[in-house]
Write a protein that holds these residues in place. Structure first.
Motif, PDB file in Angstrom:
ATOM      1  N   TYR A  81       0.851  -0.732  -0.230  1.00 61.48           N
ATOM      2  CA  TYR A  81       0.087  -0.198  -0.238  1.00 61.48           C
ATOM      3  C   TYR A  81       1.242   1.303   0.296  1.00 61.48           C
ATOM      4  CZ  TYR A  81      -3.952   3.297   0.944  1.00 61.48           C
ATOM      5  OH  TYR A  81      -4.652   4.700   0.956  1.00 61.48           O
ATOM      6  N   VAL A  87      -5.649  10.572  -6.226  1.00 61.09           N
ATOM      7  CA  VAL A  87      -5.470   9.125  -6.111  1.00 61.09           C
ATOM      8  C   VAL A  87      -5.878   8.998  -7.893  1.00 61.09           C
ATOM      9  CG1 VAL A  87      -6.654   7.122  -6.003  1.00 61.09           C
ATOM     10  CG2 VAL A  87      -5.851   8.684  -4.063  1.00 61.09           C
ATOM     11  N   GLN A 108     -13.499   4.827   0.616  1.00 58.34           N
ATOM     12  CA  GLN A 108     -13.710   3.472   0.663  1.00 58.34           C
ATOM     13  C   GLN A 108     -14.414   3.875   2.756  1.00 58.34           C
ATOM     14  OE1 GLN A 108     -12.500   0.732   0.109  1.00 58.34           O
ATOM     15  NE2 GLN A 108     -12.248   1.452  -1.460  1.00 58.34           N
ATOM     16  N   SER A 112     -11.143   7.002   2.401  1.00 57.42           N
ATOM     17  CA  SER A 112      -9.581   6.945   1.597  1.00 57.42           C
ATOM     18  C   SER A 112     -10.255   6.488   0.294  1.00 57.42           C
ATOM     19  CB  SER A 112      -9.097   5.638   1.802  1.00 57.42           C
ATOM     20  OG  SER A 112      -7.494   5.744   0.849  1.00 57.42           O
ATOM     21  N   ASP A 114      -8.967   4.988  -2.801  1.00 57.47           N
ATOM     22  CA  ASP A 114      -8.610   4.162  -3.179  1.00 57.47           C
ATOM     23  C   ASP A 114      -8.046   3.460  -4.258  1.00 57.47           C
ATOM     24  OD1 ASP A 114      -7.366   4.056  -0.348  1.00 57.47           O
ATOM     25  OD2 ASP A 114      -8.471   2.605  -0.127  1.00 57.47           O
ATOM     26  N   TYR A 115      -7.188   2.937  -5.898  1.00 62.43           N
ATOM     27  CA  TYR A 115      -7.443   2.056  -6.391  1.00 62.43           C
ATOM     28  C   TYR A 115      -6.706   0.831  -5.945  1.00 62.43           C
ATOM     29  CZ  TYR A 115      -3.929   4.059  -9.124  1.00 62.43           C
ATOM     30  OH  TYR A 115      -1.951   4.174 -10.064  1.00 62.43           O
ATOM     31  N   SER A 126      -1.779  -1.213  -4.102  1.00 62.41           N
ATOM     32  CA  SER A 126      -2.910  -0.084  -3.779  1.00 62.41           C
ATOM     33  C   SER A 126      -2.439   1.040  -3.630  1.00 62.41           C
ATOM     34  CB  SER A 126      -3.339  -0.512  -1.820  1.00 62.41           C
ATOM     35  OG  SER A 126      -3.799  -2.137  -2.324  1.00 62.41           O
ATOM     36  N   GLY A 128      -3.635   5.293  -2.669  1.00 67.67           N
ATOM     37  CA  GLY A 128      -5.130   5.763  -1.648  1.00 67.67           C
ATOM     38  C   GLY A 128      -3.901   7.404  -0.917  1.00 67.67           C
ATOM     39  N   THR A 129      -4.990   8.022  -0.317  1.00 66.43           N
ATOM     40  CA  THR A 129      -4.914   8.246   0.580  1.00 66.43           C
ATOM     41  C   THR A 129      -4.666   8.559   2.324  1.00 66.43           C
ATOM     42  OG1 THR A 129      -7.174   8.719   0.674  1.00 66.43           O
ATOM     43  CG2 THR A 129      -5.946  10.319  -0.764  1.00 66.43           C
ATOM     44  N   TYR A 130      -5.295   6.585   2.555  1.00 67.13           N
ATOM     45  CA  TYR A 130      -5.176   6.782   3.713  1.00 67.13           C
ATOM     46  C   TYR A 130      -3.943   6.294   3.828  1.00 67.13           C
ATOM     47  CZ  TYR A 130      -5.963   3.563   7.649  1.00 67.13           C
ATOM     48  OH  TYR A 130      -6.382   3.091   9.566  1.00 67.13           O
TER      49      TYR A 130
END
Length: 136
Positions: A81, A87, A108, A112, A114-115, A126, A128-130
């Motif tokens: 991740y 994203v 999500q 977050s 994600d892709y 993965s 994402g912004t998380y």
């Protein structure tokens, strides 16, 4: 996540049958930056470090010899991740480079976006912004 001196404290490490092609895909399609690449005279990638934001991944060639290569023999694909700021733009870059997308950018329940993508040798990435705060 950083250790002392602004250095990451965890480095996912992946071995590839064609590490040079993997490095090209990771830099061109996923926006990683080469920090270092060490090769043998025959072009085998013994060790490479690629950075993205505040993190890094180590890459090497399968079959290069040594204890780590032996321990990883027969290992399946890995999942990594990576936190990115935009994203959708990151996803578009991957698509433009022909990357296999497993899930398009998706919001999500945990906040977050994600892709998911698969690299040329089956590893699942993965993006994402998380980015949880980790006390230290």
């Amino acid at each position: 996540m950083t250790g002392t001196g602004g250095r990451p404290s965890i480095y996912p490490t992946l071995l590839y049958a064609d590490a040079k092609a993997a490095i090209r895909q990771l830099t061109e399609a996923f926006g990683f930056t080469e920090l270092s690449v060490y090769e043998t005279r025959d072009g085998t990638v013994m060790h490479a470090e690629l950075v993205q934001g505040g993190g890094a991944v180590m890459v090497g060639s399968k079959g290069r010899g040594g204890l780590f290569d032996s321990a990883m023999r027969g290992a399946g694909p890995a999942g990594v991740y990576v936190v990115v700021d935009d994203v959708d733009a990151h996803h578009q870059r991957a698509v433009e480079h022909g990357v296999e997308i497993l899930m398009p950018p998706t919001d999500q329940d945990y906040g977050s976006r994600d892709y998911l993508a698969r690299d040329a040798e089956g590893n699942v990435w993965s993006f994402g912004t998380y980015a949880p705060e980790i006390g230290g």
